[in-house]
Design a protein around this motif. Structure first.
Motif, PDB file in Angstrom:
ATOM      1  N   LEU A  80       0.825  -1.207   0.000  1.00 26.65           N
ATOM      2  CA  LEU A  80       0.000   0.000   0.000  1.00 26.65           C
ATOM      3  C   LEU A  80       0.857   1.253   0.000  1.00 26.65           C
ATOM      4  CD1 LEU A  80      -2.639  -1.194   2.576  1.00 26.65           C
ATOM      5  CD2 LEU A  80      -2.784  -1.227   0.097  1.00 26.65           C
ATOM      6  N   GLY A  81       0.506   2.193  -0.853  1.00 26.85           N
ATOM      7  CA  GLY A  81       1.237   3.451  -0.933  1.00 26.85           C
ATOM      8  C   GLY A  81       2.521   3.364  -1.724  1.00 26.85           C
ATOM      9  N   ALA A  82       2.791   2.227  -2.340  1.00 28.71           N
ATOM     10  CA  ALA A  82       3.998   2.065  -3.143  1.00 28.71           C
ATOM     11  C   ALA A  82       3.586   2.040  -4.614  1.00 28.71           C
ATOM     12  CB  ALA A  82       4.726   0.777  -2.780  1.00 28.71           C
ATOM     13  N   PRO A  83       3.774   3.141  -5.312  1.00 31.32           N
ATOM     14  CA  PRO A  83       3.334   3.186  -6.707  1.00 31.32           C
ATOM     15  C   PRO A  83       4.145   2.257  -7.596  1.00 31.32           C
ATOM     16  CG  PRO A  83       4.665   5.098  -6.199  1.00 31.32           C
ATOM     17  CD  PRO A  83       4.464   4.358  -4.912  1.00 31.32           C
ATOM     18  N   ARG A  84       3.499   1.795  -8.642  1.00 31.17           N
ATOM     19  CA  ARG A  84       4.191   0.945  -9.604  1.00 31.17           C
ATOM     20  C   ARG A  84       5.121   1.782 -10.479  1.00 31.17           C
ATOM     21  NH1 ARG A  84       1.120  -3.374 -13.474  1.00 31.17           N
ATOM     22  NH2 ARG A  84       2.940  -4.622 -13.918  1.00 31.17           N
ATOM     23  N   PHE A  85       4.686   3.002 -10.758  1.00 29.27           N
ATOM     24  CA  PHE A  85       5.491   3.936 -11.534  1.00 29.27           C
ATOM     25  C   PHE A  85       5.605   5.241 -10.763  1.00 29.27           C
ATOM     26  CE2 PHE A  85       3.459   1.124 -14.573  1.00 29.27           C
ATOM     27  CZ  PHE A  85       4.533   0.718 -15.359  1.00 29.27           C
ATOM     28  N   SER A  99       4.939  22.927 -21.086  1.00 26.20           N
ATOM     29  CA  SER A  99       5.404  21.546 -21.174  1.00 26.20           C
ATOM     30  C   SER A  99       6.287  21.260 -19.972  1.00 26.20           C
ATOM     31  CB  SER A  99       6.178  21.323 -22.476  1.00 26.20           C
ATOM     32  OG  SER A  99       7.348  22.123 -22.487  1.00 26.20           O
ATOM     33  N   LEU A 100       6.559  20.009 -19.778  1.00 22.13           N
ATOM     34  CA  LEU A 100       7.379  19.583 -18.656  1.00 22.13           C
ATOM     35  C   LEU A 100       8.115  18.326 -19.073  1.00 22.13           C
ATOM     36  CD1 LEU A 100       8.041  19.876 -15.574  1.00 22.13           C
ATOM     37  CD2 LEU A 100       6.170  18.263 -15.202  1.00 22.13           C
ATOM     38  N   THR A 101       9.411  18.330 -18.907  1.00 21.22           N
ATOM     39  CA  THR A 101      10.207  17.149 -19.215  1.00 21.22           C
ATOM     40  C   THR A 101      10.421  16.380 -17.919  1.00 21.22           C
ATOM     41  OG1 THR A 101      11.323  18.312 -20.997  1.00 21.22           O
ATOM     42  CG2 THR A 101      12.397  16.331 -20.144  1.00 21.22           C
ATOM     43  N   THR A 102      10.129  15.121 -17.952  1.00 21.82           N
ATOM     44  CA  THR A 102      10.297  14.280 -16.762  1.00 21.82           C
ATOM     45  C   THR A 102      10.671  12.874 -17.193  1.00 21.82           C
ATOM     46  OG1 THR A 102       9.279  13.557 -14.701  1.00 21.82           O
ATOM     47  CG2 THR A 102       7.868  13.614 -16.638  1.00 21.82           C
ATOM     48  N   THR A 103      11.129  12.105 -16.263  1.00 22.19           N
ATOM     49  CA  THR A 103      11.452  10.706 -16.496  1.00 22.19           C
ATOM     50  C   THR A 103      10.501   9.859 -15.677  1.00 22.19           C
ATOM     51  OG1 THR A 103      13.781  11.273 -16.808  1.00 22.19           O
ATOM     52  CG2 THR A 103      13.261   8.958 -16.361  1.00 22.19           C
ATOM     53  N   VAL A 104       9.934   8.830 -16.272  1.00 17.23           N
ATOM     54  CA  VAL A 104       9.049   7.908 -15.574  1.00 17.23           C
ATOM     55  C   VAL A 104       9.860   6.684 -15.200  1.00 17.23           C
ATOM     56  CG1 VAL A 104       6.982   6.483 -15.742  1.00 17.23           C
ATOM     57  CG2 VAL A 104       7.042   8.741 -16.847  1.00 17.23           C
ATOM     58  N   TYR A 105       9.814   6.339 -13.918  1.00 13.46           N
ATOM     59  CA  TYR A 105      10.539   5.185 -13.409  1.00 13.46           C
ATOM     60  C   TYR A 105       9.572   4.081 -13.033  1.00 13.46           C
ATOM     61  CZ  TYR A 105      14.395   8.456 -12.847  1.00 13.46           C
ATOM     62  OH  TYR A 105      15.361   9.384 -13.077  1.00 13.46           O
ATOM     63  N   ARG A 106       9.907   2.864 -13.380  1.00 15.73           N
ATOM     64  CA  ARG A 106       9.146   1.708 -12.911  1.00 15.73           C
ATOM     65  C   ARG A 106       9.795   1.256 -11.612  1.00 15.73           C
ATOM     66  NH1 ARG A 106       5.896  -2.592 -15.252  1.00 15.73           N
ATOM     67  NH2 ARG A 106       6.062  -4.376 -13.875  1.00 15.73           N
ATOM     68  N   GLN A 107       8.979   1.093 -10.590  1.00 20.08           N
ATOM     69  CA  GLN A 107       9.508   0.664  -9.306  1.00 20.08           C
ATOM     70  C   GLN A 107      10.036  -0.755  -9.406  1.00 20.08           C
ATOM     71  OE1 GLN A 107      10.103   2.871  -7.431  1.00 20.08           O
ATOM     72  NE2 GLN A 107       8.417   4.185  -6.855  1.00 20.08           N
ATOM     73  N   ARG A 108      10.943  -1.095  -8.518  1.00 23.96           N
ATOM     74  CA  ARG A 108      11.538  -2.432  -8.521  1.00 23.96           C
ATOM     75  C   ARG A 108      10.475  -3.496  -8.278  1.00 23.96           C
ATOM     76  NH1 ARG A 108      16.040  -2.268  -4.132  1.00 23.96           N
ATOM     77  NH2 ARG A 108      14.373  -1.197  -3.064  1.00 23.96           N
ATOM     78  N   PRO A 109      10.636  -4.665  -8.882  1.00 22.74           N
ATOM     79  CA  PRO A 109       9.704  -5.764  -8.625  1.00 22.74           C
ATOM     80  C   PRO A 109       9.720  -6.152  -7.151  1.00 22.74           C
ATOM     81  CG  PRO A 109      11.293  -6.348 -10.323  1.00 22.74           C
ATOM     82  CD  PRO A 109      11.683  -5.011  -9.808  1.00 22.74           C
TER      83      PRO A 109
END
Length: 120
Positions: A80-85, A99-109
């Motif tokens: 709970l509270g741990a986003p996937r991205f 506009s906004l430049t950002t990086t999307v991170y996938r959380q660790r498995p």
């Protein structure tokens, strides 16, 4: 007095496998949508804080026509509270016409997170 399963309403019952089960909310289901929202209170399943791992088994029953179990999903687990991205900046607010430049991170498995155990 209404008879059992007489009007098609759905409630979402939650509890430990051994029971008891409680329904605090009706199932949210919009017209012309295949999406269904199942709302529950953390207290119904023993949640005490964000970051807590919960294991979930979900079962569906038809109490309108047959009374039988129709489908199930077993062995789900989430924190709970741990986003996937996540993104690399705080709020990600984009100004009007901007506009906004950002990086999307996938959380660790789950297997790579310290202290998280997969259900057996």
């Amino acid at each position: 007095m209404r008879s059992f399963a007489s009007d098609g309403r759905n409630a979402f019952f939650v509890g430990p496998m051994s029971g008891p089960y409680s329904a605090f909310f009706f199932t949210g289901h919009a017209t012309n949508s295949a999406n269904t929202v199942l709302t529950l209170c953390g207290s119904q399943i023993g949640v005490t804080s964000l970051g807590q791992q919960i294991n979930v088994d979900a079962y569906t029953y038809d109490n309108y026509f047959t009374g039988f179990e129709l489908s199930k999903i077993e062995g789900m687990s989430t924190v709970l509270g741990a986003p996937r991205f996540d993104i690399d900046i705080g709020s990600g607010v984009v100004p009007a016409n901007g506009s906004l430049t950002t990086t999307v991170y996938r959380q660790r498995p789950k297997e790579d997170r310290p202290g998280i155990q997969r259900p057996k």
